[in-house]
Motif scaffolding. Structure first.
Motif, PDB file in Angstrom:
ATOM      1  N   GLU A  85       0.833  -1.204   0.000  1.00 24.24           N
ATOM      2  CA  GLU A  85       0.000   0.000   0.000  1.00 24.24           C
ATOM      3  C   GLU A  85       0.871   1.258   0.000  1.00 24.24           C
ATOM      4  OE1 GLU A  85      -3.593   1.980  -0.212  1.00 24.24           O
ATOM      5  OE2 GLU A  85      -3.206  -0.186  -0.328  1.00 24.24           O
ATOM      6  N   SER A  86       1.993   1.204   0.741  1.00 26.21           N
ATOM      7  CA  SER A  86       2.892   2.364   0.772  1.00 26.21           C
ATOM      8  C   SER A  86       3.572   2.585  -0.568  1.00 26.21           C
ATOM      9  CB  SER A  86       3.946   2.176   1.870  1.00 26.21           C
ATOM     10  OG  SER A  86       3.352   2.082   3.145  1.00 26.21           O
ATOM     11  N   HIS A  87       3.763   1.512  -1.338  1.00 30.80           N
ATOM     12  CA  HIS A  87       4.391   1.655  -2.654  1.00 30.80           C
ATOM     13  C   HIS A  87       3.566   2.543  -3.590  1.00 30.80           C
ATOM     14  CE1 HIS A  87       6.998  -2.225  -2.267  1.00 30.80           C
ATOM     15  NE2 HIS A  87       7.508  -1.195  -1.622  1.00 30.80           N
ATOM     16  N   LYS A  88       2.286   2.688  -3.301  1.00 31.07           N
ATOM     17  CA  LYS A  88       1.443   3.539  -4.141  1.00 31.07           C
ATOM     18  C   LYS A  88       1.854   5.008  -4.047  1.00 31.07           C
ATOM     19  CE  LYS A  88      -2.570   0.460  -3.793  1.00 31.07           C
ATOM     20  NZ  LYS A  88      -3.992   0.336  -3.362  1.00 31.07           N
ATOM     21  N   ASN A  89       2.571   5.367  -2.964  1.00 39.04           N
ATOM     22  CA  ASN A  89       3.039   6.754  -2.838  1.00 39.04           C
ATOM     23  C   ASN A  89       4.046   7.116  -3.921  1.00 39.04           C
ATOM     24  OD1 ASN A  89       1.464   7.355  -0.580  1.00 39.04           O
ATOM     25  ND2 ASN A  89       3.029   6.639   0.853  1.00 39.04           N
ATOM     26  N   LEU A  90       4.681   6.104  -4.521  1.00 37.41           N
ATOM     27  CA  LEU A  90       5.650   6.376  -5.581  1.00 37.41           C
ATOM     28  C   LEU A  90       4.997   7.013  -6.807  1.00 37.41           C
ATOM     29  CD1 LEU A  90       7.722   3.085  -5.321  1.00 37.41           C
ATOM     30  CD2 LEU A  90       8.644   5.386  -5.015  1.00 37.41           C
ATOM     31  N   LEU A  91       3.698   6.820  -6.952  1.00 36.94           N
ATOM     32  CA  LEU A  91       2.988   7.379  -8.106  1.00 36.94           C
ATOM     33  C   LEU A  91       2.620   8.848  -7.912  1.00 36.94           C
ATOM     34  CD1 LEU A  91       0.586   4.359  -8.775  1.00 36.94           C
ATOM     35  CD2 LEU A  91       2.805   4.832  -9.833  1.00 36.94           C
ATOM     36  N   LYS A  92       2.786   9.348  -6.699  1.00 35.22           N
ATOM     37  CA  LYS A  92       2.429  10.734  -6.419  1.00 35.22           C
ATOM     38  C   LYS A  92       3.550  11.667  -6.879  1.00 35.22           C
ATOM     39  CE  LYS A  92      -0.361   9.454  -2.391  1.00 35.22           C
ATOM     40  NZ  LYS A  92      -0.570   9.626  -0.928  1.00 35.22           N
ATOM     41  N   PRO A  93       3.234  12.924  -7.135  1.00 33.37           N
ATOM     42  CA  PRO A  93       4.287  13.876  -7.536  1.00 33.37           C
ATOM     43  C   PRO A  93       5.258  14.134  -6.393  1.00 33.37           C
ATOM     44  CG  PRO A  93       2.196  15.002  -7.189  1.00 33.37           C
ATOM     45  CD  PRO A  93       1.895  13.538  -7.125  1.00 33.37           C
ATOM     46  N   ALA A  94       6.487  14.470  -6.749  1.00 29.20           N
ATOM     47  CA  ALA A  94       7.528  14.694  -5.750  1.00 29.20           C
ATOM     48  C   ALA A  94       7.263  15.976  -4.968  1.00 29.20           C
ATOM     49  CB  ALA A  94       8.892  14.760  -6.429  1.00 29.20           C
ATOM     50  N   VAL A  95       7.462  15.889  -3.659  1.00 31.45           N
ATOM     51  CA  VAL A  95       7.351  17.072  -2.801  1.00 31.45           C
ATOM     52  C   VAL A  95       8.722  17.729  -2.704  1.00 31.45           C
ATOM     53  CG1 VAL A  95       5.439  16.091  -1.499  1.00 31.45           C
ATOM     54  CG2 VAL A  95       7.778  15.706  -0.720  1.00 31.45           C
ATOM     55  N   GLN A  96       8.737  19.007  -2.323  1.00 33.66           N
ATOM     56  CA  GLN A  96       9.989  19.755  -2.252  1.00 33.66           C
ATOM     57  C   GLN A  96      10.235  20.323  -0.860  1.00 33.66           C
ATOM     58  OE1 GLN A  96      10.312  22.614  -5.424  1.00 33.66           O
ATOM     59  NE2 GLN A  96       9.816  21.118  -7.016  1.00 33.66           N
ATOM     60  N   GLU A  97       9.648  19.673   0.133  1.00 30.91           N
ATOM     61  CA  GLU A  97       9.875  20.067   1.522  1.00 30.91           C
ATOM     62  C   GLU A  97       9.648  18.854   2.412  1.00 30.91           C
ATOM     63  OE1 GLU A  97       5.333  21.794   2.193  1.00 30.91           O
ATOM     64  OE2 GLU A  97       7.066  23.117   2.413  1.00 30.91           O
ATOM     65  N   LEU A  98      10.133  18.942   3.635  1.00 31.95           N
ATOM     66  CA  LEU A  98       9.970  17.851   4.580  1.00 31.95           C
ATOM     67  C   LEU A  98       8.536  17.823   5.101  1.00 31.95           C
ATOM     68  CD1 LEU A  98      13.277  18.121   6.664  1.00 31.95           C
ATOM     69  CD2 LEU A  98      12.799  16.679   4.680  1.00 31.95           C
ATOM     70  N   PRO A  99       8.025  16.644   5.421  1.00 30.80           N
ATOM     71  CA  PRO A  99       6.664  16.552   5.960  1.00 30.80           C
ATOM     72  C   PRO A  99       6.591  17.141   7.362  1.00 30.80           C
ATOM     73  CG  PRO A  99       7.744  14.414   6.026  1.00 30.80           C
ATOM     74  CD  PRO A  99       8.656  15.324   5.263  1.00 30.80           C
ATOM     75  N   PRO A 100       5.388  17.469   7.836  1.00 30.69           N
ATOM     76  CA  PRO A 100       5.244  18.000   9.203  1.00 30.69           C
ATOM     77  C   PRO A 100       5.730  16.994  10.242  1.00 30.69           C
ATOM     78  CG  PRO A 100       3.238  18.348   7.920  1.00 30.69           C
ATOM     79  CD  PRO A 100       4.111  17.445   7.106  1.00 30.69           C
ATOM     80  N   ASN A 101       6.193  17.507  11.375  1.00 27.18           N
ATOM     81  CA  ASN A 101       6.739  16.638  12.416  1.00 27.18           C
ATOM     82  C   ASN A 101       5.682  15.740  13.044  1.00 27.18           C
ATOM     83  OD1 ASN A 101       9.334  17.695  12.098  1.00 27.18           O
ATOM     84  ND2 ASN A 101       8.934  19.372  13.536  1.00 27.18           N
ATOM     85  N   ASP A 102       4.416  16.170  13.035  1.00 25.97           N
ATOM     86  CA  ASP A 102       3.365  15.371  13.658  1.00 25.97           C
ATOM     87  C   ASP A 102       2.749  14.359  12.693  1.00 25.97           C
ATOM     88  OD1 ASP A 102       2.216  17.239  12.012  1.00 25.97           O
ATOM     89  OD2 ASP A 102       0.610  17.803  13.398  1.00 25.97           O
TER      90      ASP A 102
END
Length: 340
Positions: A36-53
């Motif tokens: 299920e996590s492998h599906k994230n590979l299909l999403k566009p690349a982000v250019q910042e770190l995710p929120p800490n929470d």
């Protein structure tokens, strides 16, 4: 074999197979979560770190593109490990094993740091710091990191020794880490660069994370170097990242197999228990019969002893009577012999 011994064997088999089945259930759940996590590979690349929470499960394998500076002098090695590819090795350098190279990366314009897994280098790179520089470069280098977010690794401890100290750092300052621990690696990097007394200030300014960025092979060669005709560090492709050795359906089959072994072992243990009960019942009957025969033997022996004693008594009585009769006859015979 004795039923009690076989029962212990069946009990051991039932416990082991039941735990193996439960383990396969957890493995199946992990594989489903991984796919299920492998599906994230299909999403566009982000250019910042995710929120800490934000939980790591929500953005693991999410593509990321960051501009900033790599600190090659702060790089650490993780391993030794085999080439992280299911396709196997194709050269002599790859067949000897090697290390993962993890480098601190300062994101441009934010002063935030994130640990970057730049790929795999041969075992020779770990022999000396100068050899490692041949594979990754030296000093500070401006670069664009293209990769995916990954969760940290964890080495489990034991019941007797407690937590595993290898999660906190390497065995020695000049040795490699055994697990990819981005938070502990960043903390160690802050201590080495700005001093142990400034750790809290460094953490508040540059951050600590339980995840890292794994660079994927995009054939750009921006931060790679050519050594003996090969580009290093070696990196995995998207196909190799998404490769799953055993699918969840295989783990489901293992679950049925191990639980079948558990049921068979419990059945065998039940049969051994019934057989042991039968043996105990036979043993009780034999004990009762033995006691009855022993009692009868003792009664017969007692009767025989009494009969022998009665015979001996009769012998003594008969002898006494005979003696008395003989004594009574002797005076009469003397008187008869003296008459004229």
């Amino acid at each position: 074999m004795r039923p009690d011994y076989m029962g212990v064997m069946f009990l051991t088999s039932a416990v082991v197979s039941f735990n193996a089945g439960i383990w396969q259930i957890f493995r199946r759940a992990k594989k489903k979560q991984l796919i299920e996590s492998h599906k994230n590979l299909l999403k566009p690349a982000v250019q910042e770190l995710p929120p800490n929470d934000m939980a790591v499960e929500q953005f693991e394998f999410l593509p990321v593109k960051l501009d900033g500076v790599l600190d090659n002098e702060g790089s650490v090695l993780v391993g030794p490990r085999a080439l992280p590819s299911y396709k196997g090795t194709v050269s002599n350098d790859e067949s000897k094993g090697g290390f993962l190279v993890v480098t601190p990366f300062e994101i441009a314009g934010t002063k935030q740091f994130v640990m970057v897994n730049r790929g795999w280098v041969p075992i020779d790179a770990g022999k000396h710091r100068t050899l490692l520089m041949q594979y990754i470069g030296e000093g500070f280098a401006t670069a664009t990191v293209r990769g995916i977010f990954r969760r940290e690794e964890f080495l489990s401890g034991s019941f007797f020794s407690g937590k595993n100290a290898l999660n906190e750092g390497p065995l020695a300052a000049d040795l490699s880490w055994m697990a990819l621990r981005p938070l502990n690696m960043a903390l160690d990097y802050y201590k080495r660069r700005w001093g142990a007394s400034n750790v809290e200030a460094s953490v508040s300014q540059h951050g600590l994370h339980h995840y890292y960025v794994e660079m994927l092979e995009d054939y750009s060669g921006d931060d790679q170097r050519i050594v003996r005709g090969h580009a290093w560090p070696w990196r995995r492709s998207t196909d190799e990242v998404t490769y799953v050795h055993l699918l969840p359906v295989v783990h489901t089959m293992y679950v049925f197999f191990w639980f079948s072994v558990t049921i068979g072992s419990l059945y065998g243990m039940g049969r051994c228990y019934q057989r042991q009960k039968e043996l105990f019942a036979i043993r009780r009957r034999m004990t009762a019969q033995s006691m009855l025969l022993e009692k009868k033997r003792q009664e017969e022996a007692q009767a025989y002893l009494q009969a022998v004693q009665e015979v001996e008594r009769m012998k003594h009585v008969g002898a006494a009577v005979a003696t008395a009769q003989l004594g009574a006859q002797q005076p009469g015979s003397k008187e008869t012999g003296t008459k004229p």
